[in-house]
Structure formats: C-alpha cells, structure tokens
Design a protein around this motif. Structure first.
Motif, mmCIF file in Angstrom:
data_model
loop_
_atom_site.group_PDB
_atom_site.id
_atom_site.type_symbol
_atom_site.label_atom_id
_atom_site.label_comp_id
_atom_site.label_asym_id
_atom_site.label_seq_id
_atom_site.Cartn_x
_atom_site.Cartn_y
_atom_site.Cartn_z
ATOM 1 N N GLN A 111 -123.971 -9.586 44.273
ATOM 2 C CA GLN A 111 -124.426 -10.355 45.416
ATOM 3 C C GLN A 111 -125.244 -9.447 46.331
ATOM 4 O O GLN A 111 -125.122 -8.226 46.277
ATOM 5 C CB GLN A 111 -123.239 -10.928 46.185
ATOM 6 C CG GLN A 111 -122.449 -11.931 45.356
ATOM 7 C CD GLN A 111 -121.327 -12.531 46.146
ATOM 8 O OE1 GLN A 111 -121.527 -12.997 47.265
ATOM 9 N NE2 GLN A 111 -120.132 -12.509 45.591
ATOM 10 N N PHE A 112 -126.057 -10.066 47.147
ATOM 11 C CA PHE A 112 -126.892 -9.349 48.103
ATOM 12 C C PHE A 112 -126.527 -9.789 49.516
ATOM 13 O O PHE A 112 -126.272 -10.965 49.746
ATOM 14 C CB PHE A 112 -128.378 -9.642 47.857
ATOM 15 C CG PHE A 112 -128.911 -9.020 46.603
ATOM 16 C CD1 PHE A 112 -129.562 -7.796 46.642
ATOM 17 C CD2 PHE A 112 -128.767 -9.647 45.371
ATOM 18 C CE1 PHE A 112 -130.060 -7.212 45.494
ATOM 19 C CE2 PHE A 112 -129.257 -9.073 44.214
ATOM 20 C CZ PHE A 112 -129.907 -7.856 44.283
ATOM 21 N N LEU A 113 -126.513 -8.840 50.438
ATOM 22 C CA LEU A 113 -126.321 -9.142 51.857
ATOM 23 C C LEU A 113 -127.472 -8.522 52.640
ATOM 24 O O LEU A 113 -127.845 -7.376 52.388
ATOM 25 C CB LEU A 113 -125.026 -8.535 52.391
ATOM 26 C CG LEU A 113 -123.718 -9.276 52.176
ATOM 27 C CD1 LEU A 113 -122.579 -8.521 52.847
ATOM 28 C CD2 LEU A 113 -123.784 -10.692 52.686
ATOM 29 N N SER A 114 -127.979 -9.257 53.578
ATOM 30 C CA SER A 114 -129.038 -8.710 54.424
ATOM 31 C C SER A 114 -128.425 -7.752 55.439
ATOM 32 O O SER A 114 -127.235 -7.836 55.753
ATOM 33 C CB SER A 114 -129.762 -9.842 55.167
ATOM 34 O OG SER A 114 -128.933 -10.362 56.192
ATOM 35 N N PRO A 115 -129.225 -6.832 55.960
ATOM 36 C CA PRO A 115 -128.719 -5.943 57.008
ATOM 37 C C PRO A 115 -128.128 -6.724 58.183
ATOM 38 O O PRO A 115 -127.085 -6.352 58.718
ATOM 39 C CB PRO A 115 -129.947 -5.140 57.435
ATOM 40 C CG PRO A 115 -130.819 -5.137 56.226
ATOM 41 C CD PRO A 115 -130.603 -6.484 55.585
ATOM 42 N N ARG A 116 -128.773 -7.806 58.554
ATOM 43 C CA ARG A 116 -128.276 -8.615 59.671
ATOM 44 C C ARG A 116 -126.875 -9.166 59.373
ATOM 45 O O ARG A 116 -126.003 -9.165 60.243
ATOM 46 C CB ARG A 116 -129.230 -9.767 59.959
ATOM 47 C CG ARG A 116 -128.689 -10.729 61.011
ATOM 48 C CD ARG A 116 -129.654 -11.820 61.281
ATOM 49 N NE ARG A 116 -130.549 -11.303 62.321
ATOM 50 C CZ ARG A 116 -131.500 -11.985 62.881
ATOM 51 N NH1 ARG A 116 -131.732 -13.207 62.518
ATOM 52 N NH2 ARG A 116 -132.249 -11.451 63.815
ATOM 53 N N GLU A 117 -126.641 -9.619 58.144
ATOM 54 C CA GLU A 117 -125.333 -10.184 57.772
ATOM 55 C C GLU A 117 -124.224 -9.140 57.847
ATOM 56 O O GLU A 117 -123.183 -9.365 58.457
ATOM 57 C CB GLU A 117 -125.383 -10.779 56.365
ATOM 58 C CG GLU A 117 -126.206 -12.044 56.254
ATOM 59 C CD GLU A 117 -126.385 -12.495 54.826
ATOM 60 O OE1 GLU A 117 -126.151 -13.694 54.569
ATOM 61 O OE2 GLU A 117 -126.764 -11.667 53.963
ATOM 62 N N TRP A 118 -124.428 -7.987 57.182
ATOM 63 C CA TRP A 118 -123.330 -7.014 57.164
ATOM 64 C C TRP A 118 -123.146 -6.331 58.513
ATOM 65 O O TRP A 118 -122.029 -6.020 58.903
ATOM 66 C CB TRP A 118 -123.443 -6.021 56.007
ATOM 67 C CG TRP A 118 -124.556 -5.019 56.016
ATOM 68 C CD1 TRP A 118 -125.702 -5.066 55.280
ATOM 69 C CD2 TRP A 118 -124.609 -3.785 56.745
ATOM 70 N NE1 TRP A 118 -126.479 -3.958 55.524
ATOM 71 C CE2 TRP A 118 -125.828 -3.144 56.414
ATOM 72 C CE3 TRP A 118 -123.765 -3.149 57.645
ATOM 73 C CZ2 TRP A 118 -126.218 -1.919 56.952
ATOM 74 C CZ3 TRP A 118 -124.144 -1.926 58.194
ATOM 75 C CH2 TRP A 118 -125.354 -1.325 57.840
ATOM 76 N N ARG A 119 -124.236 -6.112 59.236
ATOM 77 C CA ARG A 119 -124.105 -5.507 60.567
ATOM 78 C C ARG A 119 -123.318 -6.424 61.503
ATOM 79 O O ARG A 119 -122.464 -5.966 62.272
ATOM 80 C CB ARG A 119 -125.477 -5.205 61.165
ATOM 81 C CG ARG A 119 -126.166 -4.024 60.525
ATOM 82 C CD ARG A 119 -127.577 -3.861 61.049
ATOM 83 N NE ARG A 119 -128.251 -2.737 60.413
ATOM 84 C CZ ARG A 119 -129.575 -2.614 60.346
ATOM 85 N NH1 ARG A 119 -130.366 -3.537 60.890
ATOM 86 N NH2 ARG A 119 -130.109 -1.584 59.747
ATOM 87 N N GLY A 120 -123.603 -7.714 61.418
ATOM 88 C CA GLY A 120 -122.863 -8.673 62.233
ATOM 89 C C GLY A 120 -121.393 -8.730 61.856
ATOM 90 O O GLY A 120 -120.519 -8.807 62.722
ATOM 91 N N ALA A 121 -121.109 -8.674 60.562
ATOM 92 C CA ALA A 121 -119.723 -8.770 60.090
ATOM 93 C C ALA A 121 -118.873 -7.590 60.541
ATOM 94 O O ALA A 121 -117.684 -7.745 60.819
ATOM 95 C CB ALA A 121 -119.693 -8.887 58.565
ATOM 96 N N VAL A 122 -119.481 -6.407 60.627
ATOM 97 C CA VAL A 122 -118.703 -5.222 61.030
ATOM 98 C C VAL A 122 -118.858 -4.897 62.514
ATOM 99 O O VAL A 122 -118.239 -3.962 63.016
ATOM 100 C CB VAL A 122 -119.063 -3.966 60.179
ATOM 101 C CG1 VAL A 122 -118.767 -4.219 58.715
ATOM 102 C CG2 VAL A 122 -120.508 -3.533 60.390
ATOM 103 N N GLY A 123 -119.685 -5.664 63.205
ATOM 104 C CA GLY A 123 -119.877 -5.450 64.637
ATOM 105 C C GLY A 123 -120.704 -4.223 64.968
ATOM 106 O O GLY A 123 -120.531 -3.628 66.037
#
Length: 174
Positions: A111-123
């Motif tokens: 799977q792929f995650l955008s920088p915006r997605e993972w940055r948001g998920a980890v705060g």
C-alpha cells in the motif's frame, strides 16, 4: 503482523520493521558509489541508482518476510520538481517489478500513503523543517538517538507508525 515501511528515494531510502506494532528494526540505504557528481544524467543515472536501491530493498524484504509493505507515495506537492517525481515513480515501478518477479506473496499487500496522510496520523508538525521535525519526533516517541541527517530512516519509522494507526492496529491518541 510484520510490517515493512519504506521511504523510497534515489539518494537515501529509509526502511523500518514493525512486529506486532513494535518497532524492531530500521535503517537506510545510501546512494554509495553513485554519490556526487556524475557524467551520467537523468534518466540513465536515476535508473541505475534506483535499480541498486531496489535490489537492496528486495534483500531486506526477503529477509524480513513482511505481511504488509507500506511505501511513501510520490507526492507532487512541496519542493519536488517534475524530474524528482518522475525519478520516484521510476523507483516505485522498479521495486514493484522486483517484488512481482520474485513472486513474493506480499506483492498483493503493498500500500502507499502520502506524506500528508502519515504525518497527520502521527501528529507530525513542521517546526521550520519537516526533516528535522521527523527525526525529533522519532527520537521522542521511540527513545532513539538518531542524528538529524537520518531523516529518511525517521520518515520510514513514522510512515510505518502512521500506517498502523490508520489501519487500526494501534490505539489512536486523541
């Protein structure tokens, strides 16, 4: 569940391994002999460099035998230019092809995650510089002492953490 997360690049690719939601290994692959000035230019240099990166990552994938792989998506926002995005897409394609050719079952679990997605998920918050902020957050969350130039590794760790949070494998902190 074993998760391998990859921050793929053509200069330094970070990776991390989570086993049952715990960070158990991490590192990076540097451009090595391709570093610095070269007579080769895009796309020849990029193709050879990403091939080397992907071959090293394939060795890690075979060794780790992950149940899932998450890769940072090539994102067109930020400072990346057209050649940078094309280079990242070239590397993504090479890695996917190597995994497919090796007939690894994890191919269907990439799977792929955008920088915006993972940055948001980890705060992750930008504190002057995304790279420095990433290393500082990883050091704080995981009790590590990564140098500030280890941002590819820290991004891979946070990418994995973000994937786990978004997938419901870790409890979300509110």
């Amino acid at each position: 569940m074993v998760l391998l997360s990859i921050d793929l690049s053509t200069s330094s690719s970070g990776w991390s391994v989570f086993n049952e939601n715990r960070l158990v290994d991490f590192g990076s692959i540097k451009e090595g002999i391709y570093r610095g000035k070269s007579k080769q230019r895009y796309p020849a240099r990029t193709g050879r460099l990403s091939k080397m990166m992907c071959e090293e990552l394939l060795k890690i994938i075979i060794k780790v035998n992950p149940d899932n792989i998450v890769i940072e998506e090539a994102s067109s926002n930020g400072i990346a230019g057209v050649k940078s995005i094309k280079s990242l897409c070239m590397a993504h394609g090479q890695l996917l092809l190597l995994i497919l050719q090796a007939e690894l079952p994890v191919y269907d679990k990439i799977q792929f995650l955008s920088p915006r997605e993972w940055r948001g998920a980890v705060g992750l918050k930008k504190n002057k510089d995304w790279k420095i902020s990433s290393v500082q957050l990883v050091n704080k969350l995981f009790g590590l002492m990564l140098d500030l130039d280890c941002h590819d590794t820290s991004d891979a760790i946070l990418l994995g953490q973000g994937f786990l949070k978004l997938g419901g494998y870790l409890e979300r902190k509110i």
